[in-house]
Motif scaffolding. Structure first.
Motif, PDB file in Angstrom:
ATOM      1  N   UNK A1186     -13.223 -95.489  15.995  1.00  0.00           N
ATOM      2  CA  UNK A1186     -13.108 -96.249  17.246  1.00  0.00           C
ATOM      3  C   UNK A1186     -13.847 -97.589  17.158  1.00  0.00           C
ATOM      4  N   UNK A1187     -15.103 -97.583  16.661  1.00  0.00           N
ATOM      5  CA  UNK A1187     -15.801 -98.880  16.555  1.00  0.00           C
ATOM      6  C   UNK A1187     -15.191 -99.767  15.483  1.00  0.00           C
ATOM      7  N   UNK A1227     -11.776-105.299  21.445  1.00  0.00           N
ATOM      8  CA  UNK A1227     -12.415-106.257  20.542  1.00  0.00           C
ATOM      9  C   UNK A1227     -11.798-107.635  20.672  1.00  0.00           C
ATOM     10  N   UNK A1228     -10.472-107.664  20.816  1.00  0.00           N
ATOM     11  CA  UNK A1228      -9.750-108.937  20.964  1.00  0.00           C
ATOM     12  C   UNK A1228     -10.275-109.683  22.201  1.00  0.00           C
ATOM     13  N   UNK A1229     -10.512-108.952  23.293  1.00  0.00           N
ATOM     14  CA  UNK A1229     -11.033-109.593  24.510  1.00  0.00           C
ATOM     15  C   UNK A1229     -12.421-110.181  24.268  1.00  0.00           C
ATOM     16  N   UNK A1230     -13.246-109.426  23.540  1.00  0.00           N
ATOM     17  CA  UNK A1230     -14.588-109.945  23.276  1.00  0.00           C
ATOM     18  C   UNK A1230     -14.493-111.238  22.460  1.00  0.00           C
ATOM     19  N   UNK A1231     -13.596-111.224  21.463  1.00  0.00           N
ATOM     20  CA  UNK A1231     -13.453-112.418  20.618  1.00  0.00           C
ATOM     21  C   UNK A1231     -13.001-113.607  21.446  1.00  0.00           C
ATOM     22  N   UNK A1232     -12.076-113.361  22.390  1.00  0.00           N
ATOM     23  CA  UNK A1232     -11.607-114.477  23.231  1.00  0.00           C
ATOM     24  C   UNK A1232     -12.767-115.049  24.041  1.00  0.00           C
ATOM     25  N   UNK A1233     -13.697-114.167  24.417  1.00  0.00           N
ATOM     26  CA  UNK A1233     -14.873-114.680  25.120  1.00  0.00           C
ATOM     27  C   UNK A1233     -15.711-115.544  24.208  1.00  0.00           C
ATOM     28  N   UNK A1234     -15.872-115.085  22.951  1.00  0.00           N
ATOM     29  CA  UNK A1234     -16.725-115.831  22.028  1.00  0.00           C
ATOM     30  C   UNK A1234     -16.137-117.205  21.714  1.00  0.00           C
ATOM     31  N   UNK A1235     -14.786-117.328  21.707  1.00  0.00           N
ATOM     32  CA  UNK A1235     -14.274-118.677  21.454  1.00  0.00           C
ATOM     33  C   UNK A1235     -13.905-119.399  22.748  1.00  0.00           C
ATOM     34  N   UNK A1236     -14.342-118.862  23.902  1.00  0.00           N
ATOM     35  CA  UNK A1236     -14.257-119.627  25.136  1.00  0.00           C
ATOM     36  C   UNK A1236     -12.953-119.519  25.894  1.00  0.00           C
ATOM     37  N   UNK A1639     -29.527-101.339  10.886  1.00  0.00           N
ATOM     38  CA  UNK A1639     -28.066-101.241  10.872  1.00  0.00           C
ATOM     39  C   UNK A1639     -27.642 -99.805  11.144  1.00  0.00           C
ATOM     40  N   UNK A1640     -26.432 -99.615  11.689  1.00  0.00           N
ATOM     41  CA  UNK A1640     -26.008 -98.260  12.055  1.00  0.00           C
ATOM     42  C   UNK A1640     -25.868 -97.368  10.818  1.00  0.00           C
ATOM     43  N   UNK A1641     -26.192 -96.084  11.008  1.00  0.00           N
ATOM     44  CA  UNK A1641     -26.124 -95.175   9.867  1.00  0.00           C
ATOM     45  C   UNK A1641     -24.687 -94.750   9.613  1.00  0.00           C
ATOM     46  N   UNK A1642     -23.901 -94.668  10.661  1.00  0.00           N
ATOM     47  CA  UNK A1642     -22.497 -94.277  10.499  1.00  0.00           C
ATOM     48  C   UNK A1642     -21.704 -95.009  11.569  1.00  0.00           C
ATOM     49  N   UNK A1643     -20.383 -94.853  11.537  1.00  0.00           N
ATOM     50  CA  UNK A1643     -19.577 -95.770  12.335  1.00  0.00           C
ATOM     51  C   UNK A1643     -19.635 -95.520  13.829  1.00  0.00           C
ATOM     52  N   UNK A1644     -20.251 -94.410  14.267  1.00  0.00           N
ATOM     53  CA  UNK A1644     -20.332 -94.220  15.720  1.00  0.00           C
ATOM     54  C   UNK A1644     -21.755 -94.385  16.215  1.00  0.00           C
ATOM     55  N   UNK A1645     -22.630 -94.909  15.359  1.00  0.00           N
ATOM     56  CA  UNK A1645     -24.058 -94.945  15.683  1.00  0.00           C
ATOM     57  C   UNK A1645     -24.408 -96.196  16.484  1.00  0.00           C
ATOM     58  N   UNK A1646     -24.780 -95.987  17.753  1.00  0.00           N
ATOM     59  CA  UNK A1646     -25.237 -97.122  18.565  1.00  0.00           C
ATOM     60  C   UNK A1646     -26.628 -96.845  19.118  1.00  0.00           C
ATOM     61  N   UNK A1647     -27.366 -95.997  18.416  1.00  0.00           N
ATOM     62  CA  UNK A1647     -28.606 -95.536  19.019  1.00  0.00           C
ATOM     63  C   UNK A1647     -29.632 -96.663  19.123  1.00  0.00           C
ATOM     64  N   UNK A1648     -29.791 -97.417  18.058  1.00  0.00           N
ATOM     65  CA  UNK A1648     -30.853 -98.429  18.063  1.00  0.00           C
ATOM     66  C   UNK A1648     -30.343 -99.821  18.456  1.00  0.00           C
TER      67      UNK A1648
END
Length: 1996
Positions: A1186-1187, A1227-1236, A1639-1648
């Motif tokens: 998913x991430x 993710x596409x929406x986030x990118x559109x935010x980053x480029x304004x 950095x994340x330990x695995x692809x679903x890791x958002x702990x830190x």
């Protein structure tokens, strides 16, 4: 009868281009699928439907349409204009309305009509019109004009703009008419019957409304009548009897008609002044007045607003005004009002409008508001009141409705009036009465009806008239008006009536066409009748009826014409001679006559007559015929030849208006007589006409007589010319004398007299052209002193002379000057102006000496021998000799010449508006040669003497001057720069420069050449064009590399190289611009390698060897396990890919964005079998992808460049159908935010996405929107984020179940939106959120670390860099609180609103009273780092020092040591040094020393601490030098990376002690630091390290490490090498979020740390790549760039040279950037002044246009510069010329003209053998021009050469080339005189000029030697020589600058010695070197004394 025909044609002109006219829209509607046509088609077979074959078919077809439909068909035409390839193309535009369809079409003479737009609306169209709305552009006063079509229906107005916006404005009432004005629309309300009932007691409701923009409120208009009684009081325009009949934009006026009094009035329309607005809205305590005024306005507004809200079906009838202007009610109305009725309610009435001025209503409310207004038709008015009862609309039929309103105190209506609490609508426009008709006693017969047509027209002398056609009287009334000095007021002067049945203006020929009652067409200019118009193929009734109705003829004296004798004469004559049968039909019983007429004469049907005119555009107009068909004709122009037009302009300028009008009318008639002249004969015709008007007998001057036989002056001569013999006879003459024409000519001064006194034989001898001129029988010619122009001859001569001087300055017009000179010499001779004659003779010797002979007759004028013939004194007395006619003729070339010689100069006379070229060049010389900086601004009068005209005020001049000086004042610089900028501001272009003669143009070319060498970087595009720097011109055009994909012209071919494999395209990296990367990294294929490393769309290769003991099943598992390991890497790739392809793609709005697949399958060799994770053989973590797919979406979205066109619809259009792809879209929406681009997403869609509750989408949206609104404190976004953060909601609010990760994203969002603002409330909340305790019900228990970190980062961003200056936050003790979070201690009591939330402790986690440092430390540390970023605050930094005892070290996690070191270093920003010593200095002393073995040291602790501190310091080093490519920093980091790698490779003690994971973390951080320093440079060493780590997949290499390594790779090639990192505070904050060292330990890791934050690194990227693009080939190329650094405390000002394309350092460090020669033209950008220019270049892909210098090759083809052509020619100059082969020209220049010149003129060909020397000369010229970089000088070189060789051959026809030669030499002399420093400045530096000059000298001297007698006789004033000698003599006089000596000869001749001669000559201004040539002639003549005595007598 024949005579009568002549008579008629004498003042008749022929109309051209007759063609039948059918509105194009009708044709189009036939095929348009609207409902009406469909019904018709069902009823009839298609063939019968529109069978239009000519007129009859058309009438038939129209009868098939029901009457009601026919009435609805209407159309209007106007002139359209657009730029097509530099030229203005004019065409006609038609707006056609029928039923519900509106068709807008365009067509011109050259191209067929085509539909531009067609609109179909729902209900029948009432009216369609064009209208321009003014839209305020920005805060300043500027306004943009939006061109629109407005379509009025019964309930709304549809407005369609040209740019594609559509608005629907509902109408709150029924509209009777809509008018377009300068400000917007004017609406007239339909008056309902009920209005009248309201009349007596109350205030009538406004009838005229305005709408300034479709989204503005409709507001009433105020009017300011000039009444006799009430003064000019301001009131609403509410007079129901006033009907508007016309509106106009320029000038802004409205014409109205009063239906009761029957008079027309003119009103000026303007914005309301504030005091007028307050007058109307005033609220005084006057008990009677106020309530009434308020009541009316209050009632009205509430009514309007409710109607508009209820989407009225056609409520009643207001129209809209615009923003910020006002109107007013007549407050003190004196109506017999029911006092008590209002009294009882007075208190309430007054309060009913609480804030009159509370709402300042301007069109720019806010984007969102505007958006909602534009899209919903029911919401036009932005403010509503809630009283819907108000829909008692004004025209409600109830009888008591409006009586009740004011009479009965208890009536319900009255109650409701007072309910709405609202302010009245503020008026916007005011109509101020300017003029109204006077009702005279004579007019009492009947009231005039409403004008059916109103238009503005002007006459040939620039008088302006407002004309209106009153059909009841069959009159056209013309009101003359003038603009007053302040141009705002119009003054109406006189009224003239012209009898007319119809009329239309012809705009561009200053005339109007009038249809008289008798059916004939007459042309008028203003109120002067010009002539009848003959339409070929249409007989006007007088012809057809002449023989049938003779009894009707009456003289036409009854017509009321202006008191203009000449024109009345014309008119009477022409009508009297022609019996006009219809003249009596003007009586009251007109209908009766017409009827009988049609019955009696059936032929009328066969020849239809004109019955109306319509649709004038330019000089074309449509005639409606009685048969129903329409014809379009064009009326000819006043002149087609440029020369005639200019002469007419000059004549009009100098003559009094009446005289000018006569001349122009006379000329117009002669020129446009039926069967008129061809174009070349136009001039001859003009001369004949003009001289006749001056009193000449043109028949008897030989040269003018010869003109006659080219051109018929009049029908008489035409008839005569047809005869075979030219000899003529007595009968001819008698016929002429007896002719009607002759009488008319004699009786009418306008036409000029025929000299009838001459006897027959003279005429005949004359006509035979015998040379009996001198025979005594011939009396001399005399001028007729009664001719209309006779008195004005001197002034006319003078203006034509000035015009002649003007023509001399334009190569294209100069050929015409020779025509003009013939006329001028005749006038000069007759006015006895010797010096003028001499001037003309000098200019055209051969031409003038030809006239000398044939004009001897006229010498009588000069020498009046027998007084009986010519009473000279009397006649000269009649002529008005103007003061400005000087004896010495003004000659512009000699003026410029004396300017160059530095002599005193008098102002040069010029005609404003006519002699523009003279003005430009005189002022240019004054500025550049005499070096007077104010020449173009304040000192104009020193150099130019303006001729004051006979009639015209010179109002036009000051404004030109003002405008030009305003522009130049800003530019301080050299004179050359000032000159170039001034010329540009005057609209002077290169094309104009080419037409300036070569000698005159030389100084301007020189100035241009100087400017070209060192241009300013901020000049406008036009200046750059003029100086020929295409590179700068191109730069001024805003182009990006990416955009040019679509537009072919700009030409960077961006297509990636074609690849064979189809899947190559799908890796998402194909948009990197190959040409640029190929230049930056030309030696290797590193970009392809990066693509290979980062692609995630193809299966990976899984190679596992099957050992013998492994079973097949186990082998499959083994393969899948291996694949799972590889997939950890694949899933981490998109984060790096997003950085690599950053902003490299411009999406196509019609296609969705291509997103590459995330491919997690593998292929196993050798058979390439598929390996898949989903087979179920091994355990795969859930949600594993998913991430990664979120990151994949971000990577795809980041490709979109910020400059692309993206709109809300496209964003929504990309939404995937399948739910699996939802994460990618997030993710596409986030990118559109980053480029304004996310700001463009409609609020509606944002809420739509958030309500879905999809976690990823919410994260992407919140982060995206916040990034797009970085640092703006945007309220709407704040609200959006607050909903997701419990701490920002009020304590009592409902608990929302917001997923934890969404909360984290929202908190970071707050940080971004408030970045750097130091916002107190948010800082307070975030501070407490860092230490948020876990809640009771398991909330806030998982992943607490990431939330705390996010709060810390957000707090840091809000207070970014504020340090101790946090305003108003001292009580929060931010640093102390953060320190406590970092080191631990007792938890403080929760302050503020959230106390309730944290009462009960968590049931899961027991934390006690102390702070859990493991959770809070990272956030607090980074918050401190960001708050004190770069502040160098040592006390705070010391808090962050690592502990210096082993005991304390044991308490701190090594990871936190990394963060503390990093934080401490970036606070002490200025102390960071790029060397290993500095890095090691961060390690505490105790670790660096030698260890005492006795101490109990935990080696593991020590090793870990050391490595983490080192990594932290390296990270800080990376941030400090981010994007700088600093080699020291890089070497230092690279050394540490090598150390770490070494330690890892030893499987020995150290690695074991530190632990693989810790080493790998440290190494990853150092790698990231390295790639930050080298961001965008693609450094190979870093790339090797990244590739090394890419290959490591086994062991402990987890998802996070892969992510770090590939982020490093992405940063290294940021944006494909176009971007790098910035070190601004904001960028550092973004990098800290993105590169957080856990950095994340695995692809679903958002702990830190939330994974999505990794992408914020984009916010630190900035474009700093400079790409030189060759302006000729439009390809990127190499160029040498010189970069100068400002001085800092670390280094002095230094200059480095870089080979671009290259990354520039950060702009704030630079002083200037310069493109270095020698290969390219230099160009310098000074950054000390402002960086905006360079920033905009960099943001547009860094394209810097450069231009190769001639003969240079680009670096790509010739890296060392050895192949250059100039290299071979360096050793000796001349050898270069000899070695120069014309074939080599193409390497020097790409200009096609020069290449073909080389081809045809410099190569030896068969025909050119004998002209070898010419070829060599041409080659030499070409070589010099291209090597010296002024190819545009080649024509000058050639012209000089041609002039000199013509002089030597002796076949010059005029002296003009020698004039130019003289100017060139004088410029060169003036440069050489100033000394060697200046002589380099001159353009002609080579030996070429001296050689040419010498040739001229030799030629003239040798002539002088042989012909000194010719010169002597000239000086004695004898008759000029006839032969070839006169030519050379003139050349000699011009080139030697000898003045006209006719009046001064005695001075020079009588000299006894040279000294004597010298002293006398200085008075004449003869230059010394020219005088020396004369010495032998003048002094040598003293040999014979007797001749000397003879001089004086001969002269006299």
């Amino acid at each position: 009868m024949s005579e009568v025909v002549y008579e008629e044609t004498a003042t008749m002109i022929a109309a051209g281009e007759l063609q039948s006219f059918v509105p194009f829209g009708r044709e189009h509607c036939r095929n348009h699928p609207n409902a009406f046509n469909l019904q018709l088609r069902e009823l009839q077979p298609a063939s019968e439907l529109w069978s239009s074959d000519g007129a009859a078919g058309l009438v038939g077809s129209l009868q098939e349409v029901s009457l009601q439909e026919r009435e609805r068909e209407c159309w209007q035409l106007r002139k359209g204009c657009m730029r097509v390839r530099e030229e203005d193309v004019e065409f006609e535009e038609e707006l056609y309305t029928a039923g519900t369809v509106v068709v807008w079409s365009q067509g011109s003479r050259t191209q067929a009509s085509n539909v531009y737009k067609a609109f179909t609306v729902d209900s029948p169209v009432q009216q369609a019109l064009w209208c321009n709305f003014a839209v305020p552009k920005n805060k300043k006063e500027e306004e943009e004009v939006e061109q629109t079509v407005c379509i009025v229906q019964s309930s709304c107005v549809n407005v369609h703009t040209v740019t594609g916006k559509d608005f629907i404005s509902p109408l709150p009432f029924q509209v009777s008419n809509v008018w377009a004005t300068k400000f917007g629309l004017l609406l007239e309300r339909k008056n309902a019957a009920t209005d009248a009932q309201l009349g007596a007691p109350g205030e009538p409701l406004p009838t005229v409304f305005s709408m300034l923009h479709p989204v503005d409120e409709i507001a009433p208009v105020v009017c300011k009548p000039t009444g006799l009684f009430e003064g000019s009081r301001v009131q609403y325009a509410s007079d129901a009897n006033m009907k508007i009949v016309f509106s106009c934009c320029q000038p802004s006026v409205v014409v109205s008609y009063d239906t009761v009094q029957g008079i027309h009035s003119v009103w000026a329309l303007r914005k309301v002044t504030p005091d007028e607005r307050s007058t109307v809205l005033r609220c005084t305590a006057d008990p009677v007045g106020t309530p009434l005024g308020l009541m009316a306005s209050g009632f009205l507004t509430s009514h309007l607003r409710n109607i508009s809200r209820l989407d009225s079906p056609g409520g009643s009838g207001a129209t809209g005004l615009g923003p910020s202007t006002g109107t007013s009610c007549a407050v003190g109305t004196s109506s017999p009002l029911h006092y008590s009725a209002l009294h009882s309610h007075q208190s309430r009435v007054i309060t009913s409008s609480p804030g009159l001025h509370s709402r300042v209503h301007s069109p720019s409310i806010s984007n969102m508001a505007a958006l909602s207004r534009a899209h919903s038709p029911g919401m036009a008015a932005p403010s509503f009141s809630g009283a819907s009862r108000f829909n008692t609309s004004f025209h409600s039929p109830s009888p008591r409705g409006h009586h009740g309103l004011l009479s009965s105190p208890n009536s319900t209506v009255n109650e409701t009036v007072l309910v709405p609490e609202m302010e009245p609508i503020v008026p916007d426009l005011c109509m101020e009465q300017l003029w109204s008709e006077t009702v005279t006693a004579g007019c009492h017969r009947e009231m005039s009806s409403q004008a059916s047509k109103v238009f503005l027209t002007s006459d040939l002398c620039e008088n302006r008239y407002l004309c209106f056609l009153v059909e009841s009287h069959q009159q056209l009334r013309c009101v003359k008006f003038i603009e007053s000095n302040d141009t705002s007021q119009l003054i109406f002067t006189s009224v003239t009536t012209i009898p007319a049945k119809d009329a239309e203006p012809l705009q561009n020929i200053d005339a109007m066409l009038v249809l008289e009652a008798c059916g004939s067409l007459v042309l008028y200019t203003g109120i002067t009748r010009v002539s009848k118009v003959f339409v070929h193929g249409l007989l006007s009734p007088p012809f057809s009826l002449t023989n049938h109705l003779p009894h009707l003829s009456t003289p036409m004296d009854s017509v009321s014409t202006p008191a203009n004798a000449g024109s009345r004469h014309l008119q009477r004559l022409d009508e009297a001679a022609m019996p006009s049968p219809v003249s009596e039909l003007r009586g009251p019983n007109i209908k009766h006559h017409e009827a009988s007429f049609l019955e009696d004469y059936t032929f009328q049907q066969t020849t239809p007559y004109i019955h109306a005119l319509r649709d004038p555009v330019c000089n074309r107009v449509t005639l409606e015929l009685s048969s129903g068909s329409m014809m379009r004709i064009s009326i000819p122009e006043i002149a087609t030849s440029e020369l005639v037009r200019k002469c007419l302009q000059a004549i009009r300028f100098i003559l009094p208006k009446e005289a000018a009008m006569k001349v122009l009318v006379k000329w117009y008639n002669i020129y446009n007589a039926p069967g008129g002249p061809s174009a070349h004969a136009e001039w001859n015709l003009f001369v004949t006409c003009f001289m006749t008007l001056m009193g000449y007998n043109t028949e008897r001057l030989t040269w003018t007589r010869n003109l006659h036989f080219e051109v018929p002056l009049s029908p008489v001569i035409a008839a005569k010319k047809a005869r075979p013999s030219d000899g003529g006879s007595d009968e001819d003459w008698d016929y002429l004398l007896g002719s009607h024409y002759h009488h008319q000519m004699n009786s009418q001064p306008v036409c000029g007299p025929v000299d009838s006194s001459g006897s027959n034989n003279t005429v005949i001898t004359d006509t035979d052209g015998l040379s009996s001129v001198s025979s005594p029988s011939c009396p001399p010619l005399k001028l007729d002193s009664s001719a209309p122009l006779f008195p004005h001859i001197p002034s006319l001569f003078y203006v034509l002379h000035l015009l002649y001087q003007e023509l001399q300055l334009d190569e294209l017009q100069r050929a015409r000057a020779s025509l003009l000179v013939c006329l001028l010499q005749q006038l000069a001779r007759d006015l006895q102006l010797e010096e003028y004659m001499d001037l003309y003779w000098r200019d055209y010797p051969s031409l003038i000496s030809g006239f000398n002979e044939s004009c001897l007759i006229d010498q009588v004028l000069c020498f009046p021998h027998p007084p009986s013939f010519y009473p000279s004194t009397a006649l000269f007395g009649q002529m008005q000799r103007p003061s400005f006619l000087r004896a010495d003729p003004p000659c512009v070339l000699s003026w410029l010449s004396s300017c160059l010689r530095g002599e005193e100069i008098l102002p040069f006379p010029y005609l404003p508006g006519i002699c523009q070229r003279t003005r430009l060049l005189v002022l240019s010389y004054a500025l550049y040669i005499t070096e007077d900086e104010n020449a173009t601004s304040t000192d104009v009068s020193k150099y130019l003497a303006k001729l004051s005209a006979g009639q015209k005020s010179c109002a036009s001049e000051p404004q030109c001057r003002r405008q030009s000086s305003g522009k130049v004042r800003g530019c301080s610089g050299s004179l050359a720069e000032q000159l170039v900028v001034w010329l540009t501001s005057e609209g002077f272009t290169l094309k104009d420069l080419e037409s300036v003669p070569f000698g005159v143009a030389l100084p301007i070319r020189e100035a241009i050449y100087h400017c070209r060498e060192q241009p300013c970087s901020d000049w406008s595009e036009e200046v750059c064009l003029l100086i020929g720097r295409q590179d700068l011109t191109k730069q001024a055009h805003k182009m990006t590399l990416g955009k040019s994909k679509a537009s072919v012209g700009s030409g960077l071919s961006l297509e990636p190289p074609a690849t064979t494999e189809a899947d190559e395209e799908e890796d998402g990296m194909s948009d990197i611009i190959q040409e640029v990367t190929g230049l930056i990294w030309s030696q290797d294929l590193r970009v392809q390698e990066v693509r290979r490393l980062l692609q995630s769309s193809r299966p990976v290769r899984v190679s596992v060897v099957q050992l013998p003991e492994v079973s097949d099943h186990e082998y499959i598992e083994e393969k899948e396990n291996k694949l799972l390991q590889l997939c950890q890497r694949t899933m981490a790739l998109p984060v790096g890919r997003g950085l690599f392809t950053l902003f490299s793609y411009h999406p196509v709005p019609t296609e969705p964005l291509p997103v590459p697949k995330l491919n997690l399958t593998g292929r196993a060799p050798p058979r390439n079998t598929m390996v898949d994770l989903n087979s179920g053989n091994i355990d795969v973590p859930p949600n594993m992808t998913s991430w990664p797919s979120f990151h994949n979406g971000v990577a795809a979205g980041l490709k979109i460049a910020p400059a692309s066109q993206v709109d809300s619809a496209w964003i929504a259009y990309n939404k995937p159908k399948s739910p699996e792809l939802a994460n990618e879209y997030a993710g596409f929406l986030m990118a559109l935010g980053l480029n304004g681009h996310l700001t463009k997403l409609a609020t509606l869609n944002i809420h739509d996405y958030l309500t879905k509750g999809h976690e990823m989408t919410s994260i992407g949206l919140l982060l995206g929107v916040s990034s797009a609104k970085l640092g703006t404190m945007d309220m709407s976004i704040t609200r959006l984020l607050s909903i997701h953060i419990p701490a920002l909601l009020p304590p009592t609010s409902t608990e929302l179940d917001v997923p934890h990760n969404v909360q984290v994203a929202a908190v970071i969002g707050i940080g971004l939106v408030y970045q750097g603002t130091g916002h107190r409330h948010n800082a307070e909340v975030l501070l407490s959120e860092i230490g948020r305790p876990p809640g009771p019900e398991m909330e806030y228990c998982t992943d607490r670390e990431s939330y705390s970190l996010a709060a810390g980062l957000a707090l840091g961003m809000v207070c970014l860099g504020h340090g101790s200056n946090l305003i108003g936050m001292t009580d929060l003790n931010v640093p102390e609180q953060l320190y406590q979070y970092m080191v631990g201690g007792h938890r403080r009591a929760q302050a503020g609103a959230n106390r309730e939330r944290h009462k009960s402790p968590s049931y899961q986690i027991k934390e006690g009273d102390t702070i859990n440092v493991d959770v809070t430390c990272p956030g607090a540390t980074l918050a401190l780092a960001m708050i004190y970023l770069k502040t160098n605050n040592r006390s705070i930094a010391d808090w962050l020092k690592p502990p210096d005892t082993w005991f304390l070290l044991d308490f701190i996690k090594p990871e936190f040591l990394l963060l503390r070191t990093l934080a401490r270093c970036i606070i002490m920003w200025d102390e960071i040094l790029p060397n290993t010593e500095w890095v090691k200095s961060n390690i505490p002393q105790i670790m660096r020393g030698t260890f005492d073995p006795s101490e109990d040291i935990n080696m593991e602790t020590m090793a870990q601490a050391q490595d983490y501190i080192t990594a932290g310091a390296c990270m800080a080093l990376g941030l400090r030098f981010a994007g700088s490519a600093n080699s020291d920093a890089f070497d230092c980091l690279y050394e540490f990376a090598r150390n770490f790698m070494k330690i890892m490779s030893f499987a020995g003690t150290a690695a074991v002690q530190t632990g693989y994971y810790n080493l790998q973390t440290g190494l990853s951080m150092i790698l990231l630091a390295m790639s930050m320093v080298m961001a965008g440079t693609g450094n190979l060493k870093v790339l090797q390290l990244c590739r090394f780590f890419h290959k490591r997949t086994g062991g402990e290499m987890n998802y996070g490490f892969h992510m770090a390594h590939h982020m490093a790779l992405g940063l290294l090639f940021l944006g494909g090498g176009r971007y790098t990192l910035s070190t601004s505070n904001s960028a550092i904050a973004a990098l800290l979020c993105a590169l957080y060292p856990h950095f994340p330990a695995h692809s679903t890791d958002n702990r830190y740390h939330l994974q999505a934050l990794r992408h914020l690194a984009v916010l630190a990227a900035e474009p700093r790549l400079l790409v030189p693009v060759d302006v000729d080939s439009l390809k990127p190329c190499y160029a040498l760039i010189e970069v100068t650094y400002k001085e800092t405390k670390w280094y002095d000002e230094t200059t480095v040279q870089l080979m671009a394309p290259t990354m520039l350092p950060e702009l704030h460090l630079l002083k200037r950037v310069k493109v270095k020669g020698p290969r390219y033209w230099e160009l310098s950008v000074d950054l000390s002044k402002e960086t905006q220019h360079l920033k905009s270049i960099l943001s547009r892909d860094g394209v810097l246009y450069v231009k190769l210098r001639a003969g240079q090759l680009p670096y790509k083809d010739d890296p060392q510069g050895w192949k250059s052509l100039l290299a071979s020619a360096v050793n000796h100059r001349n050898s270069g010329v000899r070695a120069f082969k014309p074939e080599a020209i193409s390497t020097f220049t790409s200009e096609p003209a020069l290449v073909s010149f080389a081809e045809f003129f410099c190569k030896t060909s068969e025909g050119m053998k004998h002209r070898e020397d010419t070829l060599v000369l041409f080659s030499a010229m070409l070589y010099e021009c291209v090597t010296q970089e002024f190819p545009e000088m080649l024509p000058t070189y050639i012209a000089i050469e041609q002039a000199v060789s013509a002089l030597r051959r002796g076949d010059l026809l005029q002296t003009f080339p020698l004039w130019q030669m003289r100017l060139v030499v004088e410029l060169w002399d003036s440069r050489v005189l100033r000394g060697p420093a200046y002589s380099d400045d001159a353009l002609l530096t080579s030996e070429f000029l001296p050689v040419m000059k010498n040739m001229v000298d030799v030629a003239l001297d040798s002539w002088l030697k042989d012909n000194s007698s010719v010169l002597r006789s000239y000086m004695r004033g004898e008759a000029l020589p006839k032969d070839a000698q006169s030519m050379v003599l003139a050349c000699f006089l011009v080139y030697r600058s000898i003045p006209c000596l006719r009046n001064t000869h005695t001075q020079l001749e009588g000299c006894s010695s040279f000294g004597d001669l010298l002293s006398r000559s200085t008075q004449l201004g003869i230059p010394l070197r020219d005088l020396l040539r004369l010495v032998p002639v003048l002094l040598g003549s003293a040999s014979g004394p007797q001749t000397l005595h003879g001089f004086p007598q001969q002269a006299f």
